[in-house]
Design an enzyme around this catalytic site. Structure first.
Site, short mmCIF file in Angstrom:
data_model
loop_
_atom_site.label_atom_id
_atom_site.label_comp_id
_atom_site.label_asym_id
_atom_site.label_seq_id
_atom_site.Cartn_x
_atom_site.Cartn_y
_atom_site.Cartn_z
N ASP A 139 34.49 32.74 56.58
CA ASP A 139 34.49 32.15 55.40
C ASP A 139 35.03 30.92 55.32
O ASP A 139 35.11 30.01 56.51
CB ASP A 139 35.78 33.06 54.42
CG ASP A 139 36.92 33.05 55.27
OD1 ASP A 139 37.01 32.71 56.54
OD2 ASP A 139 37.82 34.20 54.87
N ASN A 142 47.44 40.71 50.16
CA ASN A 142 46.84 41.53 49.16
C ASN A 142 45.83 42.47 49.52
O ASN A 142 45.09 43.14 48.83
CB ASN A 142 46.34 40.62 48.11
CG ASN A 142 45.31 39.88 48.29
OD1 ASN A 142 44.95 39.92 49.60
ND2 ASN A 142 44.73 38.95 47.29
N HIS A 165 43.09 41.50 51.32
CA HIS A 165 41.76 40.85 51.34
C HIS A 165 41.38 40.65 53.06
O HIS A 165 42.17 40.65 53.60
CB HIS A 165 41.39 39.51 50.77
CG HIS A 165 42.19 38.32 51.57
ND1 HIS A 165 42.71 37.26 50.59
CD2 HIS A 165 42.49 37.95 52.77
CE1 HIS A 165 43.19 36.42 51.54
NE2 HIS A 165 43.00 36.80 52.81
N GLU A 218 38.56 39.55 47.81
CA GLU A 218 39.82 39.88 47.06
C GLU A 218 39.54 41.16 46.62
O GLU A 218 38.29 41.68 46.37
CB GLU A 218 39.93 38.70 45.94
CG GLU A 218 40.10 37.27 46.34
CD GLU A 218 41.46 37.10 47.24
OE1 GLU A 218 42.11 37.77 47.86
OE2 GLU A 218 41.88 35.80 47.05
#
Ligand code: F6R
Length: 278
Positions: free
Chosen positions: A88, A157, A159, A164
């Site tokens: 990413d 979270n 990811h 996400e």
């Protein structure tokens, strides 16, 4: 269940492992976990004539790359056939921005490796046509026969990459709006939190699960909650990392702190010191 999730489950169901078959490797320290992961990188490179590695950034990976460079010093290998694809990049950050993942990779790995420049791939943070760049990125991986080994960290979270919660498990490389949690977590790296980008480009979940092997490395007490959530979670787009749960060659590499909330029967603690081989 969404249509995308149903098709993902259909593809993966031939493996049919159960929860307890998840492969945990838990080490006393984060350093030992990083050493193990670095050895997995090296073994993949040694085993394949034209290895293709999927790389991650973030604080979890820094000691992995440091160990990997030390291993190469001790045991030099030919890297001329190695190709890398990073997961990413922040949208809008140039390659020279100190918080860009291009910069991170140069600093922690690429500037210290004899790796042909054309074999290094990261999503472009400032591509003029982001949509076309995303399609080309997934296509370039497929053209090389896919990733042999994908390294992953995890967000608090859940990811993976910057996929996400609620990202489709059928996703390919795409532009994503970063969640508030991710902007808080990663804002710590920026001098001013307001400089933290709102969007990123990330490899999709489908691209990630197609890797032949996956090493998900998670260290630190602050990640113990998400490790336990992942253990208990069904395969659900609400928890992106749960897409990995039916991968046939997944290793979850933890230090003791990250494993603190796992039921003890889930794993045995490995005592790999920096001197031992995998
Ligand atoms: C980074 C990436 C992210 C990180 C995750 C954990 O390329 O894809 O998913 O792995 O945000 O980051 P750290 O290791 O900084 O806690």
């Amino acid at each position: 269940m969404t249509a995308a999730l149903a098709s993902f489950c259909a593809i993966m169901q031939r493996y049919q492992p159960t929860q307890t078959q998840l492969m945990y490797k838990v080490f006393e320290t984060a350093d030992a976990a990083a050493y193990y992961t670095a050895q997995r990188m090296l073994k993949t490179i040694q085993a394949m004539p034209e290895p293709v590695l999927g790389l991650a950034t973030g604080s979890t990976m820094e000691p992995v790359y440091a160990h990997f460079l030390q291993l190469l010093q001790r045991d030099p290998v030919d890297l001329s056939q190695l190709t890398t694809f990073n997961l990413d990049e922040y949208l809008g950050l140039s390659v020279t921005h100190a918080q860009s993942y291009h910069y991170y990779m140069q600093q922690h790995l690429f500037s210290k490796l004899a790796l042909p420049q054309e074999n290094i791939h990261l999503p472009g943070g400032v591509a003029s046509d982001a949509e076309a760049a995303c399609q080309a990125y997934s296509a370039a991986i497929q053209a090389l026969g896919g990733l042999d080994l994908q390294l992953l960290g995890i967000g608090s979270n859940g990811h993976i990459g910057f996929n996400e919660p609620q990202t489709s498990f059928a996703s390919r490389t795409h532009v994503v709006e970063l969640s508030e949690q991710t902007r808080i977590d990663n804002g710590r790296f920026f001098a001013d939190q307001s400089e933290m980008p709102t969007h990123a480009i990330t490899l999709g979940i489908q691209d990630i699960v197609e890797a032949k092997e996956v090493v998900l490395m998670i260290t630190g007490r602050h990640k113990a909650d998400i490790v336990a959530q992942l253990y208990h979670s069904p395969i659900d787009e609400a928890l992106p990392a749960s897409a990995l749960k039916q991968h046939p060659h997944l290793t979850i590499v933890l230090d003791r702190e990250a494993a603190a909330l796992l039921p003890s029967q889930a794993f045995a603690v490995s005592s790999l010191s920096s001197a031992q081989a995998v």
